[in-house]
Design a protein around this motif. Structure first.
Motif, mmCIF file in Angstrom:
data_model
loop_
_atom_site.group_PDB
_atom_site.id
_atom_site.type_symbol
_atom_site.label_atom_id
_atom_site.label_comp_id
_atom_site.label_asym_id
_atom_site.label_seq_id
_atom_site.Cartn_x
_atom_site.Cartn_y
_atom_site.Cartn_z
ATOM 1 N N SER A 1 -2.365 0.110 -1.898
ATOM 2 C CA SER A 1 -2.304 -1.049 -1.006
ATOM 3 C C SER A 1 -1.810 -2.270 -1.761
ATOM 4 O O SER A 1 -2.136 -2.449 -2.934
ATOM 5 N N PRO A 2 -1.049 -3.144 -1.086
ATOM 6 C CA PRO A 2 -0.730 -4.439 -1.693
ATOM 7 C C PRO A 2 -2.030 -5.207 -1.905
ATOM 8 O O PRO A 2 -2.904 -5.217 -1.040
ATOM 9 N N HIS A 3 -2.173 -5.835 -3.070
ATOM 10 C CA HIS A 3 -3.443 -6.448 -3.434
ATOM 11 C C HIS A 3 -3.195 -7.797 -4.110
ATOM 12 O O HIS A 3 -2.664 -7.854 -5.213
ATOM 13 N N PHE A 4 -3.586 -8.878 -3.425
ATOM 14 C CA PHE A 4 -3.555 -10.224 -3.999
ATOM 15 C C PHE A 4 -4.914 -10.475 -4.638
ATOM 16 O O PHE A 4 -5.942 -10.312 -3.979
ATOM 17 N N VAL A 5 -4.933 -10.882 -5.905
ATOM 18 C CA VAL A 5 -6.193 -11.180 -6.589
ATOM 19 C C VAL A 5 -6.177 -12.642 -7.004
ATOM 20 O O VAL A 5 -5.256 -13.097 -7.701
ATOM 21 N N SER A 16 -2.891 -8.893 -9.648
ATOM 22 C CA SER A 16 -2.363 -8.499 -8.339
ATOM 23 C C SER A 16 -1.412 -7.323 -8.516
ATOM 24 O O SER A 16 -0.823 -7.132 -9.575
ATOM 25 N N LYS A 17 -1.252 -6.526 -7.430
ATOM 26 C CA LYS A 17 -0.372 -5.362 -7.554
ATOM 27 C C LYS A 17 0.343 -5.066 -6.241
ATOM 28 O O LYS A 17 -0.116 -5.433 -5.160
ATOM 29 N N LYS A 18 1.471 -4.394 -6.372
ATOM 30 C CA LYS A 18 2.289 -3.912 -5.251
ATOM 31 C C LYS A 18 2.656 -5.016 -4.258
ATOM 32 O O LYS A 18 2.658 -4.816 -3.059
ATOM 33 N N LEU A 19 2.995 -6.190 -4.783
ATOM 34 C CA LEU A 19 3.371 -7.304 -3.921
ATOM 35 C C LEU A 19 4.866 -7.357 -3.654
ATOM 36 O O LEU A 19 5.308 -8.078 -2.770
ATOM 37 N N SER A 20 5.649 -6.585 -4.390
ATOM 38 C CA SER A 20 7.110 -6.671 -4.287
ATOM 39 C C SER A 20 7.636 -6.233 -2.921
ATOM 40 O O SER A 20 8.731 -6.630 -2.532
ATOM 41 N N ASN A 21 6.877 -5.440 -2.182
ATOM 42 C CA ASN A 21 7.330 -4.981 -0.869
ATOM 43 C C ASN A 21 6.932 -5.923 0.263
ATOM 44 O O ASN A 21 7.184 -5.638 1.420
ATOM 45 N N GLU A 69 10.798 -5.173 8.435
ATOM 46 C CA GLU A 69 11.298 -4.705 7.141
ATOM 47 C C GLU A 69 10.217 -4.712 6.062
ATOM 48 O O GLU A 69 10.249 -3.915 5.135
ATOM 49 N N HIS A 70 9.248 -5.612 6.185
ATOM 50 C CA HIS A 70 8.194 -5.771 5.177
ATOM 51 C C HIS A 70 6.816 -5.557 5.795
ATOM 52 O O HIS A 70 5.940 -6.410 5.691
ATOM 53 N N CYS A 71 6.622 -4.414 6.436
ATOM 54 C CA CYS A 71 5.344 -4.101 7.074
ATOM 55 C C CYS A 71 4.712 -2.903 6.365
ATOM 56 O O CYS A 71 5.184 -1.774 6.514
ATOM 57 N N PRO A 72 3.666 -3.132 5.579
ATOM 58 C CA PRO A 72 3.073 -2.026 4.832
ATOM 59 C C PRO A 72 2.293 -1.083 5.744
ATOM 60 O O PRO A 72 1.728 -1.484 6.756
ATOM 61 N N SER A 73 2.258 0.172 5.357
ATOM 62 C CA SER A 73 1.502 1.167 6.123
ATOM 63 C C SER A 73 0.040 1.202 5.665
ATOM 64 O O SER A 73 -0.796 1.801 6.333
ATOM 65 N N PHE A 74 -0.259 0.574 4.543
ATOM 66 C CA PHE A 74 -1.627 0.508 4.027
ATOM 67 C C PHE A 74 -2.181 -0.895 4.240
ATOM 68 O O PHE A 74 -1.428 -1.855 4.379
ATOM 69 N N PRO A 75 -3.509 -1.047 4.235
ATOM 70 C CA PRO A 75 -4.092 -2.387 4.388
ATOM 71 C C PRO A 75 -3.676 -3.311 3.243
ATOM 72 O O PRO A 75 -3.488 -2.872 2.108
ATOM 73 N N ILE A 76 -3.532 -4.584 3.571
ATOM 74 C CA ILE A 76 -3.283 -5.615 2.569
ATOM 75 C C ILE A 76 -4.643 -6.167 2.170
ATOM 76 O O ILE A 76 -5.481 -6.454 3.024
#
Length: 187
Positions: A1-5, A16-21, A69-76
């Motif tokens: 999941s995209p994760h803002f810390v 933070s991780k996976k924010l590039s998408n 275009e920037h809609c993740p399939s996992f929770p943010i």
């Protein structure tokens, strides 16, 4: 999941991780001319005390725009971590989330105090949500703060035609917690 810390109110790019998408703006500092006029965060006066206090003491913010275009399939996930090294007695994070029409998004926002020594401070967070027509947002907040913390939580939502917002809030601990929810039906 995209994760803002966020560590003590500041976005940690290291944690933070996976924010590039994702399509987002990290507004730091807020007075940077690149952000003026982009509608990143609503700098309007507010009748709500908590919202007005947040605007006065705001140091940085996040504007997240969910597009097809920037809609993740996992929770943010937004994680706010506070430690005894916190320099301020008042922390005012602000997150602005816009979901384009016909999209579905899940978001978890959590607040945690991690320290061997408890330190008293006030947390005054504001989350702004805009859901365009037929958009859907499952939004879960988990507040798990320590005893000396005063937590003021405000969620402001603007919903357009057939938009669906489901908010779940769990509040644990803290000396005093206040949750404000304002929902405006635009259409």
């Amino acid at each position: 999941s995209p994760h803002f810390v966020f560590n003590n109110g500041k976005l940690s790019k290291l944690l933070s991780k996976k924010l590039s998408n994702l399509k987002f703006l990290h507004l730091d500092p807020l007075d940077d001319s690149r952000y003026i006029g982009k509608g990143a965060i609503e700098f309007r006066s507010s009748d709500n005390f908590c919202d007005a206090l947040n605007l006065i003491s705001l140091k940085e913010g996040i504007q997240l725009h969910i597009t097809e275009e920037h809609c993740p399939s996992f929770p943010i996930v937004f994680s706010h971590i506070f430690t005894s090294e916190c320099e301020s007695n008042l922390i005012s994070p602000r997150i602005s989330i816009k979901v384009d029409k016909n999209l579905k998004v899940d978001i978890l926002e959590q607040f945690q105090y991690r320290s061997l020594q408890e330190r008293s401070f006030t947390l005054n967070n504001v989350t702004e949500i805009t859901l365009e027509a037929n958009a859907s947002l499952e939004y879960v907040q988990l507040q798990n703060t320590s005893t000396p913390t005063l937590h003021l939580n405000t969620v402001k939502a603007n919903l357009y035609s057939n938009a669906k917002l489901n908010v779940v809030n769990f509040t644990y601990g803290g000396e005093l917690s206040r949750n404000n929810f304002f929902v405006n039906l635009q259409e």
